[in-house]
Motif scaffolding. Structure first.
Motif, PDB file in Angstrom:
ATOM      1  N   PHE A  51       7.873   3.313   5.446  1.00  0.00           N
ATOM      2  CA  PHE A  51       7.502   3.520   4.050  1.00  0.00           C
ATOM      3  C   PHE A  51       8.761   3.890   3.273  1.00  0.00           C
ATOM      4  O   PHE A  51       9.667   4.510   3.818  1.00  0.00           O
TER       5      PHE A  51
ATOM      6  N   MET B  99      -4.556   7.178  -0.107  1.00  0.00           N
ATOM      7  CA  MET B  99      -4.024   5.871   0.239  1.00  0.00           C
ATOM      8  C   MET B  99      -4.372   4.971  -0.935  1.00  0.00           C
ATOM      9  O   MET B  99      -5.490   5.028  -1.448  1.00  0.00           O
TER      10      MET B  99
ATOM     11  N   TYR C 118       0.844  -1.190   0.000  1.00  0.00           N
ATOM     12  CA  TYR C 118       0.000   0.000   0.000  1.00  0.00           C
ATOM     13  C   TYR C 118       0.877   1.236   0.000  1.00  0.00           C
ATOM     14  O   TYR C 118       1.990   1.222   0.512  1.00  0.00           O
TER      15      TYR C 118
ATOM     16  N   THR D 201      -1.956   1.399   7.337  1.00  0.00           N
ATOM     17  CA  THR D 201      -1.709   2.406   6.306  1.00  0.00           C
ATOM     18  C   THR D 201      -2.607   3.624   6.525  1.00  0.00           C
ATOM     19  O   THR D 201      -2.154   4.767   6.445  1.00  0.00           O
TER      20      THR D 201
END
Length: 134
Positions: free
Chosen positions: A60, A103, A21, A78
């Motif tokens: 990330f 997202m 994601y 996320t």
């Protein structure tokens, strides 16, 4: 900011599998660099650095300046990471500068990337405003 996720968003997120994601955003340069009261009188690079530090703490990886991805993560984590971006100091800075925040799930489809979930910035701003008003 409360820990509760709105039910409609929670039901969408909980039914999605863990995977890769990403979070992407678009920051308004005038809202960042203009003098007060029309901006934050801040350098854009400093704002991007603050966002980057926050996302790096969440493990990330940067694909491009404003596009970050995390492999093997669930949707709830996320989504919370996206909400954590609102804590960048000073309070209200990011909310007033962001033109877009989403997202997304990146799924390889014959060499393409497909966006599966987009969280509209207006929904998040309204949610954040409601939490600060409480």
């Amino acid at each position: 900011m409360a820990d509760a996720i709105p039910p409609n968003i929670y039901l969408t997120l909980i039914n999605m599998q863990s995977g890769t994601y990403g979070l992407s955003y678009d920051v308004s340069t005038p809202a960042t660099e203009n003098n007060l009261p029309h901006g934050w009188n801040s350098r854009r690079v400093e704002t991007y650095r603050q966002i980057a530090l926050c996302l790096e703490c969440g493990h990330f990886a940067c694909l491009q300046k404003s596009d970050w991805v995390h492999k093997n993560i669930n949707t709830i984590t996320t989504y919370y990471m996206m909400l954590i971006l609102w804590t960048i100091l000073p309070p209200g800075k990011l909310q007033s500068m962001v033109k877009g925040l989403k997202m997304h799930s990146t799924i390889p489809v014959i060499g393409c990337l497909m966006t599966c979930l987009t969280a509209d910035i207006k929904v998040l701003v309204l949610h954040a405003q409601q939490e600060t008003a409480d």
